[in-house]
Scaffold this motif. Structure first.
Motif: not given
Length: 268
Positions: A135-136, A152, A156-157, A173
């Protein structure tokens, strides 16, 4: 000078590239110097290199360059390729002839480690790698040294990444639209709230932002301010339709190349 595209007029592709039906699941796509472009094939675990006339030059993915589910791909200013080796949780670097040069990353969540890497973009002296499960976005120097992390606690994805002409990082995302950051990681804004599983991401030479939507099987277009312009494509195997468009790149003459799980690249 190349004129801006009228994306509302995009319909059928002008060309389809499919390596005579031998492609598996095309994923990432990127342009280098002189119109040369590269594409990852996630199910055949290899990289394709094409010339400016869309003719296949070579494939590679053996020896030190062995891949397991390659995903995103990007060129640096020297025409070297950085390939996300997804299930090996690393990035590998090659010259344009397929000669292995170096690699970085291994499975984990610490600094310099990668877990479920997907998208990648090289900009100036940095490599930006989107990590879905961590998630980063992890940032590395060209010599493979770790630099810093972006997003971070906010992402979320993350799947796709791109850098705009005014040096901002765009992150697709999968669950939450498009995030915009400065290159050092400061959050700017978010747009594209209605996108359906955003994954592929790029910008054209006039600043338009193109986003692949996996669930809607289409490409959505936004202007440089994040205002929606138009979308094209739908689910299917006909020309102009897509199945999971996971890679988008724009050629030097502003043609749009979209990878398609129907074993092809469509050129608009």
């Amino acid at each position: 000078m190349v004129q801006p595209r009228d994306y509302k007029a995009v319909d059928k592709p002008k060309k389809i590239v499919n390596d005579d039906g031998n492609m598996g699941k095309p994923w990432g796509i990127a342009f280098g110097k002189d119109g040369v472009w590269a594409m990852t094939d996630s199910s055949n675990h290899c990289v394709y290199i094409f010339d400016s006339q869309d003719r296949l030059i070579r494939k590679f993915g053996t020896g030190n360059g062995l891949f397991y589910n390659p995903r995103g791909i990007s060129f640096d200013a020297n025409n070297c390729l950085y390939v996300v080796d997804g299930d090996n949780n690393r990035v590998q670097k090659f010259d344009v002839y397929g000669k292995y040069m170096l690699q970085f990353g291994h499975c984990g969540s610490g600094s310099g480690q990668l877990y479920d890497p997907i998208g990648i973009v090289v900009h100036n002296d940095k490599v930006f790698v989107a990590e879905g499960s961590n998630r980063r976005v992890s940032v590395f120097h060209l010599n493979a040294q770790f630099s810093h992390v972006i997003g971070s606690g906010q992402l979320s994805n993350p799947w796709g990444v791109a850098v705009t002409s005014n040096d901002q990082l765009l992150v697709a995302d999968f669950n939450s639209g498009i995030f915009r950051f400065t290159l050092d990681g400061t959050y700017v804004d978010t747009f594209g709230d209605g996108l359906s599983w955003a994954n592929a991401l790029t910008t054209d030479i006039h600043g338009f932002i193109l986003v692949g939507e996996q669930r809607s099987h289409c490409v959505s277009v936004f202007d440089k301010d994040g205002v929606f312009v138009h979308s094209f494509g739908s689910y299917g195997s006909a020309e102009g339709q897509f199945s999971c468009p996971r890679g988008i790149a724009v050629s030097p003459n502003n043609d749009v190349y979209v990878t398609d799980h129907y074993k092809r690249v469509q050129i608009f």
